[in-house]
Write a protein that holds these residues in place. Structure first.
Motif, short mmCIF file in Angstrom:
data_model
loop_
_atom_site.label_atom_id
_atom_site.label_comp_id
_atom_site.label_asym_id
_atom_site.label_seq_id
_atom_site.Cartn_x
_atom_site.Cartn_y
_atom_site.Cartn_z
N TYR A 28 43.08 30.34 36.68
CA TYR A 28 41.82 30.57 35.99
C TYR A 28 42.05 30.88 34.51
CZ TYR A 28 40.59 31.22 40.89
OH TYR A 28 40.44 31.04 42.24
N GLN A 70 41.00 26.06 36.14
CA GLN A 70 39.55 26.17 36.06
C GLN A 70 39.22 26.92 34.76
OE1 GLN A 70 37.73 27.85 39.56
NE2 GLN A 70 38.97 26.60 40.96
N PRO A 128 38.22 34.00 38.98
CA PRO A 128 37.52 33.63 37.74
C PRO A 128 36.99 34.90 37.07
CG PRO A 128 36.65 32.41 39.64
CD PRO A 128 37.51 33.50 40.18
N THR A 143 44.09 34.25 30.93
CA THR A 143 44.29 33.48 32.16
C THR A 143 44.78 34.42 33.26
OG1 THR A 143 46.64 32.93 31.90
CG2 THR A 143 45.05 31.51 30.76
N THR A 152 39.75 31.89 30.95
CA THR A 152 38.46 32.28 30.38
C THR A 152 38.56 32.28 28.86
OG1 THR A 152 38.13 33.73 32.28
CG2 THR A 152 36.63 34.00 30.42
#
Length: 332
Positions: free
Chosen positions: A225, A288, A156, A151, A227
């Motif tokens: 963000y 996100q 992103p 994160t 991932t």
């Protein structure tokens, strides 16, 4: 008068009996870094319930979540000194005591939870825990922290190159510093209780942890963000102070061993059931969430190969071969 004396004697006997019962009750302090409600803490609480039930109340467990008793490193010192009875922490942290434990932090070592269970519950996991005894610790088994993801608050991550330049908090051990460096990011080793404040104050840009840990620590409040990378899987060792263990009768040791085994099964079930709901909660919290494409995961693995090679040499061929043997069996 006689009735008064009799009542006084009965009361005195009751007080004495209560005092003896209290003296015979032993309280086990059990520490962890995760917040209350986290699957690790749920496992610890289940362990406490089982211990009290199996011992008839003779043994009680007091759970201290959220780093209430200090960092993992300070917990290890307290366990060795006998001032703390139990803790659960990332197994890789013990690499500072026994180098073999670093293998648990190898990037992409485990492909799925089934492989991890086979390794840590089998001869390999038990052999590693046995090596802790000369360091003043006794391993009772492994909880699951889970697969880790990255994160950050900057951008992103849609390709590996997006990780470069980020200042990422890592677990304080060499392999984590090395794999972050290999990706062109800046590793910042920090104890977990300091992480939220460091993210909030922008002292670091991001971090990496499993979903349940990110949710439990409310990191979605200070990270935008996430991932999904599954780059590491963390077993969590359940350890007890050898100084405390050596004071226990054989029957009490068996109670703790049985309770640990039963709480492990419960904890892993809780951990795996909470994953999807946890992701949805992170999204609701404002994060996100994206998944790294397969081609980018392949690039990520490639960049990590030199790190694995370096640390394979450090832990030794015998340890690497032993874990690979167990993994080969699990994959058949």
């Amino acid at each position: 008068m006689k009735r008064l004396i009799l009542k006084t004697l009965v009361a005195a006997v009751a007080v004495a009996a209560f005092g003896m019962a209290q003296a015979q009750t032993r309280t086990i302090k059990f520490a962890n870094q995760n917040a209350k409600g986290h699957p690790i803490v749920l496992g610890m609480e289940k362990f406490g319930e089982l211990v009290e039930q199996k011992s008839g109340g003779k043994l009680k467990v007091q759970v201290f979540p959220g780093g209430a008793l200090g960092s993992d490193q300070s917990n290890v010192s307290s366990l060795q000194g006998g001032t703390l009875e139990m803790a659960s922490m990332n197994s890789g942290i013990f690499a500072s005591l026994v180098k073999d434990f670093a293998i648990y932090d190898f990037p992409f070592m485990f492909g799925n939870p089934r492989e991890a269970d086979a390794v840590v519950d089998g001869p390999f996991g038990k052999a590693l825990h046995a090596k802790l005894e000369e360091k003043g610790l006794v391993g009772l088994g492994y909880y699951e922290l889970g697969f880790r993801h990255i994160t950050n608050s900057k951008r992103p991550i849609t390709k590996v190159e997006d990780i470069a330049g980020l200042k990422l908090r890592v677990i304080p051990n060499p392999i984590n510093v090395d794999w972050v460096t290999a990706l062109g990011a800046n590793p910042t080793p920090l104890p977990f209780p300091e992480l939220y404040a460091a993210l909030e104050q922008k002292a670091v840009d991001g971090q990496e942890n499993p979903v349940a840990t990110i949710k439990g620590a409310k990191l979605y409040e200070v990270q935008k963000y996430m991932t999904l990378t599954n780059h590491q899987y963390n077993p969590q060792s359940i350890v007890i102070s050898k100084k405390f263990w050596d004071t226990l009768a054989a029957g009490d040791r068996k109670i703790l061993e049985d309770a640990a085994r039963e709480s492990i099964a419960y904890q892993r079930t809780q951990s795996r059931a909470a994953l999807q709901a946890g992701l949805e909660d992170l999204k609701k919290g404002g994060m996100q969430v994206s998944e790294l494409p397969a081609a980018e995961v392949a690039k990520l693995r490639e960049k990590m190969k030199p790190v694995v090679a370096k640390h394979s040499a450090n832990v030794g061929d015998a340890t690497v071969k032993a874990i690979m043997t167990e993994l080969d069996k699990a994959r058949k």
